[in-house]
Enzyme design. Structure first.
Site, short mmCIF file in Angstrom:
data_model
loop_
_atom_site.label_atom_id
_atom_site.label_comp_id
_atom_site.label_asym_id
_atom_site.label_seq_id
_atom_site.Cartn_x
_atom_site.Cartn_y
_atom_site.Cartn_z
N ASP A 43 -9.20 -36.75 44.60
CA ASP A 43 -8.63 -37.92 43.96
C ASP A 43 -9.10 -39.08 45.02
O ASP A 43 -8.60 -39.03 46.03
CB ASP A 43 -7.32 -38.02 43.57
CG ASP A 43 -6.71 -39.15 43.15
OD1 ASP A 43 -7.49 -40.25 42.88
OD2 ASP A 43 -5.54 -38.99 42.63
N ASP A 51 -11.82 -41.89 38.96
CA ASP A 51 -11.98 -41.34 40.37
C ASP A 51 -11.30 -39.67 40.64
O ASP A 51 -10.88 -39.58 41.72
CB ASP A 51 -11.06 -42.20 40.99
CG ASP A 51 -9.52 -41.86 41.10
OD1 ASP A 51 -9.10 -41.46 39.88
OD2 ASP A 51 -8.79 -42.49 41.97
N GLU A 52 -11.36 -39.05 39.63
CA GLU A 52 -10.63 -37.67 39.81
C GLU A 52 -11.58 -36.37 39.28
O GLU A 52 -11.98 -36.85 38.28
CB GLU A 52 -9.42 -37.64 39.21
CG GLU A 52 -8.02 -37.64 39.77
CD GLU A 52 -6.94 -37.45 39.18
OE1 GLU A 52 -6.16 -38.55 38.81
OE2 GLU A 52 -6.57 -36.42 38.79
P1 TTP Z 1 -4.95 -43.31 40.74
O1 TTP Z 1 -5.98 -42.17 41.25
O2 TTP Z 1 -3.73 -43.14 40.06
O3 TTP Z 1 -4.56 -44.35 41.85
P2 TTP Z 1 -5.36 -45.11 43.03
O4 TTP Z 1 -6.74 -44.40 43.07
O5 TTP Z 1 -5.64 -46.60 42.92
O6 TTP Z 1 -4.54 -44.58 44.23
P3 TTP Z 1 -4.31 -43.32 44.75
O7 TTP Z 1 -4.66 -43.39 46.43
O8 TTP Z 1 -2.75 -42.84 44.78
O9 TTP Z 1 -5.00 -42.29 44.14
O10 TTP Z 1 -5.95 -44.39 39.81
C1 TTP Z 1 -7.36 -44.36 39.71
C2 TTP Z 1 -7.55 -45.93 39.29
O11 TTP Z 1 -6.88 -46.14 38.01
C3 TTP Z 1 -6.96 -47.07 40.15
O12 TTP Z 1 -7.65 -47.28 41.19
C4 TTP Z 1 -6.79 -48.18 39.30
C5 TTP Z 1 -6.48 -47.39 37.95
N1 TTP Z 1 -5.28 -47.49 37.60
C6 TTP Z 1 -4.70 -48.72 36.62
O13 TTP Z 1 -5.64 -49.46 36.30
N2 TTP Z 1 -3.53 -48.66 36.38
C7 TTP Z 1 -2.58 -47.83 36.70
O14 TTP Z 1 -1.20 -47.99 36.50
C8 TTP Z 1 -3.03 -46.69 37.44
C9 TTP Z 1 -2.10 -45.76 37.98
C10 TTP Z 1 -4.53 -46.82 38.09
MG MG Z 2 -7.02 -42.44 43.10
#
Ligand code: TTP
Ligand code: MG
Length: 367
Positions: free
Chosen positions: A10, A110-111
């Site tokens: 992720d 992103d996963e």
């Molecule tokens: P995530 O992988 O949940 O979050 P992240 O990558 O920003 O942070 P982390 O380091 O905890 O992994 O989500 C991936 C992308 O999805 C994030 O960069 C932006 C988008 N997103 C939104 O637009 N709204 C939201 O509520 C969430 C959770 C994510």
């Molecule tokens: Mg992420």
């Protein structure tokens, strides 16, 4: 049969990390990527924020006006979502990750899940080394960091990944699953939202361990059969969902749990015949012919096996499907030793022409 070794990768604070990538000067500042609704200058919510901003309580979902307030007096950078750019970045990273996996499944921008069982020959120590190598490669070649969880299945890998961010690496070996999961709050399980968590709280279920120890029968009474059983298994760290290649979306498949664990061909075929009906319904709706038939067997040790057979020509015939599934299971039972817990049927290598031809033939036959 060895247990599986599954990774969940992720990318860290993804949208904001992409912004840092094209503008490295942002790195030490709070970076907030916002979804501006456009009504007023500050209306909308935070999509994501880098970890500098998160220290100020700014994260996904926080209203933008509040984020501005919390970051007052800092050098915070506020940017609108540029999804096309993040997709470009993702499109470079994902193929790089895929190269490290036996099977690969992207589950968001992103996963991704990586089944690396063969690559590391079932060793969790080797998987930790591999994860470090992937981290190094992605950092050097693409300038991005990610967090990774390693576990015996997708469920554990995902929770492991979430437990240490950013740039984390968390390995949970099969023997450590119960110890790792039990102190965590129940809402860390996929499917346990606020409402469900509240209901569980009223049953004095707060941690995943509480849930694992809770009487299954009562869970089924409260949440229904499917959810009750799912919660029980999930809390015990049991999950046999395979890492599914996207290319395999070009297939139709169904999996179901047998009434009892068995090696009895008749019982297996009774279950697969229901699955075949379902598969054929979808096939007819999509007006396709298929050239490959596959079976999936998930054993009592949760190892996942598949076998397939390519037909000489594409067909849309349910009898051919039944017969091929029977042959594949007959062969598989000879090659395997354990009892089977779940079975699946899959068809792929679709063609449109065959069906059209067949429809023509049946048209002539029926006139
Ligand atoms: P995530 O992988 O949940 O979050 P992240 O990558 O920003 O942070 P982390 O380091 O905890 O992994 O989500 C991936 C992308 O999805 C994030 O960069 C932006 C988008 N997103 C939104 O637009 N709204 C939201 O509520 C969430 C959770 C994510
Ligand atoms: Mg992420």
């Amino acid at each position: 049969m060895q247990t599986r070794v599954i990774m969940l990768v992720d990318l860290d604070y993804f949208f904001a990390q992409c912004e840092e990538l094209r503008n490295p000067a942002f790195k030490d500042k709070p970076v907030v990527v916002g979804m501006y609704s456009g009504r007023t200058e500050d209306s909308g919510a935070v999509s994501t924020a880098n970890y500098v901003a998160r220290k100020y309580g700014v994260k996904s979902g926080v209203p933008l006006f509040l984020a501005k307030k919390r970051l007052e007096g800092t050098e915070a950078v506020f940017l609108p979502v540029d999804y096309a750019f993040y997709e470009q970045v993702s499109d470079k990273i994902m193929p790089a990750l895929r190269g490290f996996a036996d099977a690969f499944e992207q589950v968001g921008i992103d996963e991704a899940y990586l089944d690396v069982t063969q690559k590391v020959q079932g060793s969790f120590e080797a998987a930790a080394v591999l994860a470090q190598k992937i981290k190094g490669d992605v950092r050097n070649q693409h300038g991005l960091t990610f967090s990774v969880g390693v576990g015996p299945n997708k469920l554990v890998a995902k929770i492991a990944c979430d437990s240490q961010k950013p740039d984390g690496l968390t390995v949970v070996k099969p023997g450590e699953v119960a110890f790792f999961l039990s102190p965590l709050p129940v809402d860390r399980l996929i499917g346990v939202g606020r409402k469900t968590a509240a209901k569980m709280e009223s049953l004095r279920i707060r941690t995943i361990g509480d849930l694992a120890r809770f009487d299954v029968q009562r869970l089924v009474e409260v949440f229904g059969k499917n959810l009750g059983v799912y919660f029980h298994n999930a809390a015990s760290g049991v999950d046999d969902e395979p890492v599914q290649e996207a290319g395999e979306a070009e297939s139709i498949s169904r999996i179901a749990t047998l009434k009892e664990n068995t090696r009895d061909l008749a019982l297996i075929l009774e279950k697969t015949s229901q699955l075949i009906e379902d598969v054929c319904k979808e096939l007819a709706e999509r007006k396709l012919g298929f050239k490959q038939v596959g079976i999936i067997a998930i054993m009592t040790d949760l190892s996942v096996h598949s076998r397939s057979q390519t037909l000489e020509k594409a067909v849309s015939d349910v009898e051919v499907l039944r017969e091929t599934v029977r042959e594949l299971f007959e062969k598989f039972l000879v090659e395997s030793e354990l009892e089977i817990r779940r079975v699946g049927v899959k068809i792929s290598h679709f063609t449109k022409e065959e069906v059209e031809q067949k429809q023509l033939t049946s048209f002539f036959q029926s006139t």
